[in-house]
Design a protein around this motif. Structure first.
Motif, short mmCIF file in Angstrom:
data_model
loop_
_atom_site.label_atom_id
_atom_site.label_comp_id
_atom_site.label_asym_id
_atom_site.label_seq_id
_atom_site.Cartn_x
_atom_site.Cartn_y
_atom_site.Cartn_z
N LEU A 96 0.83 -1.21 0.00
CA LEU A 96 0.00 0.00 0.00
C LEU A 96 0.87 1.26 0.00
CD1 LEU A 96 -2.93 -1.04 2.35
CD2 LEU A 96 -3.08 -0.43 -0.08
N SER A 97 2.01 1.19 0.68
CA SER A 97 2.95 2.31 0.61
C SER A 97 3.52 2.44 -0.80
CB SER A 97 4.08 2.12 1.62
OG SER A 97 3.60 2.22 2.95
N LYS A 98 3.78 1.31 -1.41
CA LYS A 98 4.36 1.32 -2.76
C LYS A 98 3.41 1.96 -3.78
CE LYS A 98 7.02 -1.57 -5.88
NZ LYS A 98 8.24 -0.81 -5.58
N VAL A 99 2.09 1.69 -3.62
CA VAL A 99 1.12 2.29 -4.55
C VAL A 99 0.55 3.60 -3.99
CG1 VAL A 99 0.54 0.06 -5.57
CG2 VAL A 99 -0.84 0.92 -3.65
N ARG A 100 1.19 4.11 -2.93
CA ARG A 100 0.99 5.47 -2.44
C ARG A 100 -0.34 5.72 -1.75
NH1 ARG A 100 3.32 8.51 -7.92
NH2 ARG A 100 5.17 7.20 -8.13
N ILE A 101 -0.90 4.69 -1.10
CA ILE A 101 -2.12 4.90 -0.32
C ILE A 101 -2.06 4.12 1.00
CG2 ILE A 101 -3.81 5.60 -2.07
CD1 ILE A 101 -4.50 2.63 -2.44
N PRO A 102 -0.99 4.26 1.77
CA PRO A 102 -0.89 3.51 3.03
C PRO A 102 -2.00 3.87 4.02
CG PRO A 102 0.77 5.22 2.97
CD PRO A 102 0.17 5.16 1.59
N GLU A 103 -2.51 5.08 3.91
CA GLU A 103 -3.54 5.54 4.85
C GLU A 103 -4.90 4.90 4.60
OE1 GLU A 103 -3.97 8.09 1.23
OE2 GLU A 103 -2.31 7.19 2.35
N LYS A 104 -5.05 4.16 3.50
CA LYS A 104 -6.36 3.57 3.17
C LYS A 104 -6.46 2.10 3.58
CE LYS A 104 -7.85 7.32 1.23
NZ LYS A 104 -8.92 8.11 1.88
N ALA A 105 -5.52 1.60 4.37
CA ALA A 105 -5.47 0.18 4.70
C ALA A 105 -6.77 -0.34 5.30
CB ALA A 105 -4.31 -0.09 5.67
N ASP A 106 -7.39 0.44 6.18
CA ASP A 106 -8.58 -0.04 6.88
C ASP A 106 -9.89 0.42 6.25
OD1 ASP A 106 -7.05 -1.42 8.82
OD2 ASP A 106 -6.72 0.46 9.92
N ALA A 107 -9.79 1.14 5.14
CA ALA A 107 -11.00 1.57 4.42
C ALA A 107 -11.58 0.40 3.63
CB ALA A 107 -10.67 2.73 3.50
N TYR A 108 -12.83 0.56 3.22
CA TYR A 108 -13.47 -0.43 2.36
C TYR A 108 -13.54 0.13 0.94
CZ TYR A 108 -14.56 -3.32 6.37
OH TYR A 108 -14.44 -4.13 7.46
N PRO A 109 -13.62 -0.76 -0.05
CA PRO A 109 -13.57 -0.29 -1.44
C PRO A 109 -14.54 0.83 -1.78
CG PRO A 109 -13.29 -2.66 -1.39
CD PRO A 109 -13.59 -2.23 0.02
N ASP A 110 -15.77 0.79 -1.23
CA ASP A 110 -16.72 1.84 -1.58
C ASP A 110 -16.45 3.16 -0.86
OD1 ASP A 110 -17.52 1.19 0.98
OD2 ASP A 110 -19.60 0.70 0.46
N GLU A 111 -15.41 3.19 -0.04
CA GLU A 111 -15.05 4.41 0.68
C GLU A 111 -13.87 5.13 0.02
OE1 GLU A 111 -16.33 2.95 5.17
OE2 GLU A 111 -14.23 2.74 4.53
N ILE A 112 -13.33 4.58 -1.05
CA ILE A 112 -12.18 5.19 -1.72
C ILE A 112 -12.50 5.44 -3.18
CG2 ILE A 112 -10.53 4.18 -0.10
CD1 ILE A 112 -9.86 2.06 -2.15
N SER A 113 -11.70 6.27 -3.82
CA SER A 113 -11.95 6.64 -5.22
C SER A 113 -11.62 5.49 -6.18
CB SER A 113 -11.09 7.85 -5.59
OG SER A 113 -9.72 7.48 -5.68
N GLY A 114 -12.06 5.65 -7.42
CA GLY A 114 -11.77 4.64 -8.43
C GLY A 114 -10.29 4.47 -8.67
#
Length: 252
Positions: free
Chosen positions: A132-150
């Motif tokens: 997740l750090s590599k793809v630049r979204i480490p802060e989204k680890a505990d989010a669910y797919p419908d809570e993040i952008s496409g």
């Protein structure tokens, strides 16, 4: 910066004379292509030209009707054993993310290493967080797919494929379902992976990515490979008239 690959390198992936039909309609016609280790090959062409079908034949999501597929010098047959082994080494990223909505982002990435590779939950979690750090979204680890952008969902899908430590990454128009402002963030991750030496076969219309990251560009039309050119030749105009016409339409 383009990678310098030896012409003597043996192909990691080799397709020879691949044919595929749906009923009377021939989708692929004698398609031959090879990809060397560390190389990024971009496939372009008009809609319906067979690009995605060719990619699906590589990952054995579609069995070819004719021709041969070789991976690491070994011929791959369409049977459960070979397909299982192949998919452990070849990651695929689809147009529409295909994340599990009931799992968090980190759990989506952890699932395959645990189920397929037998990895412990703790080790799978560590790898997922790192990716997740590599793809630049480490802060989204505990989010669910419908809570993040496409765009973020597609980066999770890339991380999920990387968690299996693939030798080749296949991308099937990974930005086609994204809003324009989200395309750059996905393209940047893909280009970075290519620059680090990840072998990649990419179906896309993103000419900026092709110019930036591709070692070779393949143009398909009506189920056939019409052109297979280096980055310099392709964008330098050293291609046939049909390819130039398509490129002019895309760029202008």
């Amino acid at each position: 910066m383009q990678k310098h690959l030896s012409a003597n390198d043996k192909p990691l992936l080799e397709l020879i004379g691949i044919d595929k039909s749906y009923g009377p309609f021939k989708v692929l016609k004698n398609c031959s292509l090879n990809v060397r280790t560390g190389e990024t090959v971009v496939i372009i062409g008009p809609s319906g030209s067979g690009k995605s079908t060719l990619l699906r034949c590589v990952n054995q999501l579609e069995p070819a009707d004719g021709g041969d597929l070789f991976f690491e010098g070994r011929r791959i047959d369409y049977d459960k054993h070979h397909v299982h082994l192949l998919r452990r080494d070849i990651g695929m990223v689809f147009q529409n993310f295909e994340l599990f909505s009931h799992l968090s982002v980190v759990e989506n990435i952890m699932l395959a290493p645990m189920k397929v590779l037998g990895m412990s939950r703790a080790d799978a979690h560590d790898i997922a967080v790192e990716l997740l750090s590599k793809v630049r979204i480490p802060e989204k680890a505990d989010a669910y797919p419908d809570e993040i952008s496409g765009g973020q969902q597609q980066r999770v899908a890339i991380a999920r494929s990387l968690a299996m430590k693939p030798k080749v990454m296949l991308y099937d128009e990974p930005t086609s379902a994204l809003d324009p402002e989200m395309i750059r963030e996905v393209v940047d991750v893909m280009a970075e992976l290519s620059s680090e030496g990840m072998t990649s076969l990419v179906v896309t219309h993103e000419m900026g990515f092709a110019r930036r990251a591709a070692d070779r560009i393949v143009f398909m039309e009506s189920g056939e490979i019409i052109e297979n050119a280096s980055n310099a030749d392709f964008f330098g105009g050293a291609v046939n008239s049909r390819t130039r016409h398509f490129l002019d339409q895309i760029l202008h």
